[in-house]
Design a protein around this motif. Sequence first.
Motif, mmCIF file in Angstrom:
data_model
loop_
_atom_site.group_PDB
_atom_site.id
_atom_site.type_symbol
_atom_site.label_atom_id
_atom_site.label_comp_id
_atom_site.label_asym_id
_atom_site.label_seq_id
_atom_site.Cartn_x
_atom_site.Cartn_y
_atom_site.Cartn_z
ATOM 1 N N UNK A 8 0.861 -1.192 0.000
ATOM 2 C CA UNK A 8 0.000 0.000 0.000
ATOM 3 C C UNK A 8 0.891 1.233 0.000
ATOM 4 N N UNK A 9 0.602 2.146 -0.897
ATOM 5 C CA UNK A 9 1.437 3.330 -1.095
ATOM 6 C C UNK A 9 0.600 4.585 -0.993
ATOM 7 N N UNK A 10 1.080 5.532 -0.207
ATOM 8 C CA UNK A 10 0.481 6.864 -0.145
ATOM 9 C C UNK A 10 1.274 7.775 -1.072
ATOM 10 N N UNK B 198 -3.229 10.214 -2.980
ATOM 11 C CA UNK B 198 -3.853 8.977 -3.455
ATOM 12 C C UNK B 198 -3.313 7.817 -2.645
ATOM 13 N N UNK B 199 -4.177 6.872 -2.367
ATOM 14 C CA UNK B 199 -3.792 5.641 -1.683
ATOM 15 C C UNK B 199 -3.932 4.512 -2.691
ATOM 16 N N UNK B 200 -2.807 3.822 -2.936
ATOM 17 C CA UNK B 200 -2.740 2.829 -4.006
ATOM 18 C C UNK B 200 -2.333 1.478 -3.431
ATOM 19 N N UNK C 57 -4.161 -0.428 -7.851
ATOM 20 C CA UNK C 57 -5.479 0.195 -7.911
ATOM 21 C C UNK C 57 -5.558 1.381 -6.957
ATOM 22 N N UNK C 58 -6.344 2.375 -7.323
ATOM 23 C CA UNK C 58 -6.593 3.513 -6.448
ATOM 24 C C UNK C 58 -7.637 3.115 -5.410
ATOM 25 N N UNK D 156 0.384 3.671 5.221
ATOM 26 C CA UNK D 156 0.871 2.852 4.128
ATOM 27 C C UNK D 156 2.294 2.387 4.420
ATOM 28 N N UNK D 157 2.719 1.356 3.704
ATOM 29 C CA UNK D 157 4.071 0.852 3.873
ATOM 30 C C UNK D 157 5.093 1.595 3.042
#
Length: 209
Positions: free
Chosen positions: A5-7, A19-21, A25-26, A55-56
């Motif tokens: 998970x990426x911010x 965005x949080x991905x 996917x968004x 997020x990580x």
Amino acid sequence: MTATRTLVIDTATAACSVALIEHGQIIAEDAATVGRGHAERLLPMIAALPDGGRAGAVLVDCGPGSFTGIRVGLAAARALGLGWGASVHGYSSLALLAASFFAQAPDEQAIAAVLEGGHGEVFMQHFTARPFAAVGGILSLPPAAALAQLGGGAVGSGVKWLRPIAPDLAGKEALPVARDALLLPPDLLALAAQPIYGRPPDAKPMPQP
């Protein structure tokens, strides 16, 4: 971009977006044009995301663009990365604009990403579509000089500075948006989380006596 998970934080221009991905996917996003209000808007935007945006990995737009906006985004990314034990990396605003343009115009082969800069200049960098890559470095030029080196179409907020000189310019005004980080290749999402100012700082250190 990995499944982690990426911010994504983008505050390098007049826009402010997050965005949080996850898994490509968004999950959630927010975006607004705020001008100079990044510091007031960014943290509430992040807090409103699922799990408070936790997020990580954290990605942040390092510029070029607004000196203040860049520093707001980087400070937030570094602080969140430290607090969450997350990795923190950066990307270029110009690369993001070019990637977004090619995604919307798949037949185009090349574009110049152009952003409004300081002192009446624009930041400009050329990109090719296949393979997606920067051609040359970032330039900071007066509009007339930028037009002389354009060689084709342009995308970005700097287009409005070029059109008074070239009304028929093939250009699209646009600002970077965090969600478009999905469009960048992995190597362009792994920049050091440090400012890309695009021009030397105005303030110079005082000479030592």
